[in-house]
Design an enzyme around this catalytic site. Sequence first.
Site, PDB file in Angstrom:
ATOM      1  N   CYS A 344       5.562  -1.806  -1.560  1.00  0.00           N
ATOM      2  CA  CYS A 344       5.488  -3.149  -2.157  1.00  0.00           C
ATOM      3  C   CYS A 344       6.395  -4.192  -1.499  1.00  0.00           C
ATOM      4  CB  CYS A 344       5.742  -3.109  -3.651  1.00  0.00           C
ATOM      5  SG  CYS A 344       5.774  -1.501  -4.398  1.00  0.00           S
ATOM      6  N   ARG A 373      10.084  10.152  -0.436  1.00  0.00           N
ATOM      7  CA  ARG A 373      10.925  10.125  -1.631  1.00  0.00           C
ATOM      8  C   ARG A 373      11.625  11.457  -1.751  1.00  0.00           C
ATOM      9  NH1 ARG A 373       6.703   7.518  -6.025  1.00  0.00           N
ATOM     10  NH2 ARG A 373       6.300   5.626  -4.822  1.00  0.00           N
ATOM     11  N   GLN A 391       0.102   6.928   0.274  1.00  0.00           N
ATOM     12  CA  GLN A 391      -0.616   6.383  -0.871  1.00  0.00           C
ATOM     13  C   GLN A 391      -1.831   5.593  -0.404  1.00  0.00           C
ATOM     14  OE1 GLN A 391       2.767   4.010  -2.194  1.00  0.00           O
ATOM     15  NE2 GLN A 391       2.892   5.257  -4.043  1.00  0.00           N
ATOM     16  N   ASP A 393      -2.523   2.648  -1.243  1.00  0.00           N
ATOM     17  CA  ASP A 393      -1.800   1.616  -1.971  1.00  0.00           C
ATOM     18  C   ASP A 393      -2.403   0.242  -1.682  1.00  0.00           C
ATOM     19  OD1 ASP A 393       0.175   0.642  -3.567  1.00  0.00           O
ATOM     20  OD2 ASP A 393       1.760   0.735  -2.064  1.00  0.00           O
ATOM     21  N   HIS A 395      -1.710  -4.120  -2.985  1.00  0.00           N
ATOM     22  CA  HIS A 395      -1.111  -5.118  -3.871  1.00  0.00           C
ATOM     23  C   HIS A 395      -2.013  -6.333  -3.887  1.00  0.00           C
ATOM     24  CE1 HIS A 395       2.237  -2.466  -2.830  1.00  0.00           C
ATOM     25  NE2 HIS A 395       2.509  -2.623  -4.116  1.00  0.00           N
ATOM     26  N   LYS A 475       0.808  -1.903 -18.053  1.00  0.00           N
ATOM     27  CA  LYS A 475       0.112  -1.207 -16.960  1.00  0.00           C
ATOM     28  C   LYS A 475      -1.062  -0.419 -17.487  1.00  0.00           C
ATOM     29  CE  LYS A 475       2.982   2.895 -17.313  1.00  0.00           C
ATOM     30  NZ  LYS A 475       4.004   3.746 -16.759  1.00  0.00           N
ATOM     31  N   HIS A 521       0.122  -3.921  -8.564  1.00  0.00           N
ATOM     32  CA  HIS A 521       0.275  -2.720  -7.735  1.00  0.00           C
ATOM     33  C   HIS A 521      -0.859  -1.808  -8.167  1.00  0.00           C
ATOM     34  CE1 HIS A 521       4.730  -3.467  -7.181  1.00  0.00           C
ATOM     35  NE2 HIS A 521       4.519  -4.125  -8.290  1.00  0.00           N
TER      36      HIS A 521
HETATM   37 ZN   LIG Z   1       3.582  -1.437  -5.312  1.00  0.00          ZN
END
Ligand SMILES: [Zn+2]
Length: 648
Positions: A344, A373, A391, A393, A395, A475, A521
């Site tokens: 992000c 991580r 991910q 991922d 945004h 969320k 996200h």
């Molecule tokens: Zn994010």
Amino acid sequence: MSQISLTFPDGNIRHFDAGVTPAQVAQAIAPSLAKAAISAMVDGQHWDLQWPIHSDARISINTMKDDVPALELIRHDLAHIMARAVQEIWPDVKVTIGPVRDYGWFYDFDRAEPFTPDDLGQIEAKMKQIINARDPVRTEIWSRADALAYYEQRGEPYKVELVHKIPEDQDLRMYWHGDWQDLCRGPHFQHTGQVPADAFKLTHVAGAYWLGDSTRPMLQRIYGVAFKNRDDLKAHMTMLEEAAKRDHRKLGREMNLFHMQEEAPGQVFWHPNGWTIYTTLQDYMRRQQRRDGYVEVNTPQVVNRKLWEASGHWENYRENMFIVEVDEEGAREKVVNALKPMNCPCHVQIFNVGLKSYRDLPIRMAEFGSCARYEPSGALHGIMRVRGFTQDDAHIFCTLDQVESESKKFIEFLAKIYSDLGFDKWRVKLSTRPEKRVGSDEIWDKMEAALANACMAAGYPYELFPGEGAFYAPKLEFVLTDAIGRDWQCGTLQLDPNLPERLDASYIGEDGAKHRPFMLHRACLGSFERFIGILIENHAGKLPFWLAPRQVVVASIVSDADPFVEEVVTALTLAGVRAEADMRNEKINYKVREHSVGKVPVILAIGMKEVEERTVSVRRLGETRTETMTLDAIVAELSAAALPPDLR
Ligand SMILES: [Zn+2]
Ligand SMILES: [Zn+2]
């Protein structure tokens, strides 16, 4: 004595003396209800039948028909009953704590000798005796002094320590199951006989440090599972066996997909077969994202701590980050960087380059973002729980007014992908404002309404989880149910006004002034690693043909067939099928067995008869019969099946 009024679920109100217990309330309604009662809900709180009610309240009486309280009590009472059984068999064993967990409970014991499988059988038998004795369950409030004296006298050092940990102003509640007593908040059943005697099982023993602290004694943790009836227990045990057969670590070896090794804990060495699944899935996701108006970006792995400080990760997430220190030339001290744990903040950096206008929004910025991580080694699990992962991922930068339509769009996107990947059962969880939060109630109302409306508009009603949202916004979470009934949370959609603020993202509005965008996200699969683990287990390794890493093996029966084997492999390869030849000098049955273990969906056997007729003998995974097809027919069929669902 003063009176209180109790409101029942049907709206009826009845008056009782203050201090009345739910047991007495049930008795006043009907003796049969009093007998069937297991506990009560009092103003939404799970309430023991013996606890007095001192003021007006809403009340309902629970019976075994009420699944949630029934299962909680079954598992919780069994924890006590198991501890009692252990101490009846081995009076020297020290007891500690035993909470309820998914499908059951565990209890930690301090005992010098390890518990054996035979011991578990003996404990189970003793537990059944205790249940069949229908011993009453009693509860009392004790003073700290009494509790300490009791446990010191009985030589229970762990309980003494627990009593000391409880804040001075808190009551100490004791529960008896027959003559056996434990410190416990409750609630519990009326008597041990309310636990179904044939619907529980002790499953295994594991080591666990007292209070999870590796400097404290190692205890033995006995796990149990329990249900309302024997059929549910049986179904659960079958599910566990099935899960063991499908374990992605085992299938990963048999299908030669990946391995892990000590030098890189929690990181995957993808072998060609596994990487084929990975890239096929990634190609598919990339096509979906392009179609849905995403732009794809890629951002750095090693990023200076300054950015993580600005994003808040350094403060809140540092123990999960891999720190990379570098002797940068000219710098007087080491430069501190971190491997990115999330994408992000980097995406906001891209957004922040160049002036953005309201006309540019929404911007849907996607990255197959590789993150690292730190997870404790005990938490790692195959490729499902790892330290290095990628991910799917993205945004979405948008205005608050666009949140609803963007969320709806994402839910529809995700629904199509889950369906393409073979998951037709999934549900949405909406987590709303927590007690501790930032932002006005007005903004929270709007944000929650946007997500709720998006779900309804997309045709997927949500389950509400009040108070479970992040401190800055609500969320959505998307939970898949796999083929053996297990739930996996994969997709997320987290609304976020916070990070754009922290990283100073802005756009010029219609009014010519600067505004903060909102961020969504969102991920659909979660991580490729974990999702591939789920896919493997869901399909028990028999992946849909388009995702199968090895789609076809063409096997010779005699070596004279080799030239035709090669011709078939070439024809399939040119038609877009992953085909390979097996021309080893082995018996055909041996080859079939080996490739079946490797979960190859189609094996084509070729002997001289097939060569002469230009046919193949087709054997499909999981079927014993074979069929004969012409080369043209099989190439046509398999090349169609090899197409990903979105390209058919
Ligand atoms: Zn994010
Ligand atoms: Zn208890």
